[in-house]
Design an enzyme around this catalytic site. Structure first.
Site, PDB file in Angstrom:
ATOM      1  N   ASN A  51       0.836  -1.202   0.000  1.00 33.26           N
ATOM      2  CA  ASN A  51       0.000   0.000   0.000  1.00 33.26           C
ATOM      3  C   ASN A  51       0.870   1.250   0.000  1.00 33.26           C
ATOM      4  O   ASN A  51       1.949   1.285   0.609  1.00 33.26           O
ATOM      5  CB  ASN A  51      -1.017   0.010   1.149  1.00 33.26           C
ATOM      6  CG  ASN A  51      -0.429  -0.163   2.526  1.00 33.26           C
ATOM      7  OD1 ASN A  51       0.570  -0.831   2.704  1.00 33.26           O
ATOM      8  ND2 ASN A  51      -1.050   0.453   3.507  1.00 33.26           N
ATOM      9  N   GLU A  64      -3.101  -4.589  -3.123  1.00 30.25           N
ATOM     10  CA  GLU A  64      -3.602  -5.496  -4.164  1.00 30.25           C
ATOM     11  C   GLU A  64      -3.576  -4.823  -5.533  1.00 30.25           C
ATOM     12  O   GLU A  64      -3.145  -5.415  -6.526  1.00 30.25           O
ATOM     13  CB  GLU A  64      -5.053  -5.909  -3.875  1.00 30.25           C
ATOM     14  CG  GLU A  64      -5.237  -6.707  -2.600  1.00 30.25           C
ATOM     15  CD  GLU A  64      -5.534  -5.836  -1.398  1.00 30.25           C
ATOM     16  OE1 GLU A  64      -4.900  -4.771  -1.246  1.00 30.25           O
ATOM     17  OE2 GLU A  64      -6.387  -6.232  -0.600  1.00 30.25           O
ATOM     18  N   CYS A 101     -10.782  -3.148  -4.542  1.00 33.39           N
ATOM     19  CA  CYS A 101      -9.827  -4.165  -5.001  1.00 33.39           C
ATOM     20  C   CYS A 101     -10.544  -5.418  -5.479  1.00 33.39           C
ATOM     21  O   CYS A 101     -10.096  -6.070  -6.429  1.00 33.39           O
ATOM     22  CB  CYS A 101      -8.834  -4.495  -3.890  1.00 33.39           C
ATOM     23  SG  CYS A 101      -7.674  -3.144  -3.578  1.00 33.39           S
TER      24      CYS A 101
HETATM   25  N1  THU Z   1      -5.293  -1.403   2.464  1.00 32.33           N
HETATM   26  C1  THU Z   1      -4.745  -2.224   1.525  1.00 32.33           C
HETATM   27  O1  THU Z   1      -3.649  -1.969   1.036  1.00 32.33           O
HETATM   28  N2  THU Z   1      -5.440  -3.321   1.156  1.00 32.33           N
HETATM   29  C2  THU Z   1      -6.619  -3.730   1.709  1.00 32.33           C
HETATM   30  O2  THU Z   1      -7.146  -4.752   1.332  1.00 32.33           O
HETATM   31  C3  THU Z   1      -7.236  -2.925   2.753  1.00 32.33           C
HETATM   32  C4  THU Z   1      -6.596  -1.619   3.048  1.00 32.33           C
HETATM   33  C5  THU Z   1      -4.532  -0.234   2.919  1.00 32.33           C
HETATM   34  C6  THU Z   1      -5.035   1.098   2.468  1.00 32.33           C
HETATM   35  C7  THU Z   1      -4.476   2.001   3.558  1.00 32.33           C
HETATM   36  O3  THU Z   1      -3.163   2.393   3.218  1.00 32.33           O
HETATM   37  C8  THU Z   1      -4.413   1.133   4.790  1.00 32.33           C
HETATM   38  O4  THU Z   1      -4.537  -0.198   4.318  1.00 32.33           O
HETATM   39  C9  THU Z   1      -5.478   1.419   5.803  1.00 32.33           C
HETATM   40  O5  THU Z   1      -6.723   1.426   5.229  1.00 32.33           O
END
Ligand code: THU
Length: 137
Positions: A51, A64, A101
């Site tokens: 992320n 993702e 996602c």
């Molecule tokens: N996040 C992801 O990368 N994937 C997920 O499936 C859920 C949330 C990240 C986005 C953000 O940077 C952090 O998790 C908190 O929401």
């Protein structure tokens, strides 16, 4: 029901390990919630993502979708098909793909398997189970 690709335990373990490693690279200064994802393509390659947050919070991109974008760069958007995608966070707490996602996973892997940390440990379910009646036209 579409056929769900089967992964060996070794493939699953490798994908989870690579997702975990990718999560260690996350840029998450706002949430402190570090996520990693790994895509196994039908062609047999693995691409990872983490992320990436932004001070303008809505610009944040999930692990993702970054992994899927890397896979598209690697194999081409018209060819790349997701066989499986794994997602974990560094705390090993439940972390299923968000709604946005899920729709993007569906776009490139309607027959794919999604592996994630669920309420009761690692879950392996089909993309269609994760996004029933997903949008398409
Ligand atoms: N996040 C992801 O990368 N994937 C997920 O499936 C859920 C949330 C990240 C986005 C953000 O940077 C952090 O998790 C908190 O929401």
């Amino acid at each position: 029901m579409p056929r769900v690709s089967q992964l060996t335990p070794q493939e699953q373990a490798k994908l989870l390990a690579m997702a975990r490693q990718a999560g260690s690279k996350a840029y998450a200064p706002y949430s402190q919630y570090r996520v990693g994802a790994a895509v196994l393509t039908e062609a047999g390659n693995i691409f990872v993502g983490c992320n990436v947050e932004n001070v303008s919070y809505g610009l944040t991109i999930c692990a993702e979708r970054n992994a899927i974008a890397a896979a598209i760069v690697g194999e081409g958007g018209d060819k790349m098909k997701i066989k499986a995608i794994a997602v974990v966070n560094e705390l090993d707490t439940p972390c299923s793909p968000c709604g946005a996602c899920r729709q993007v996973i569906r776009e490139f892997g309607s027959q794919s398997v999604v592996i994630f940390q669920g309420e009761k440990g690692i879950q392996t379910i089909s993309a269609t189970q994760l996004l029933p009646e997903g949008f398409a036209f």
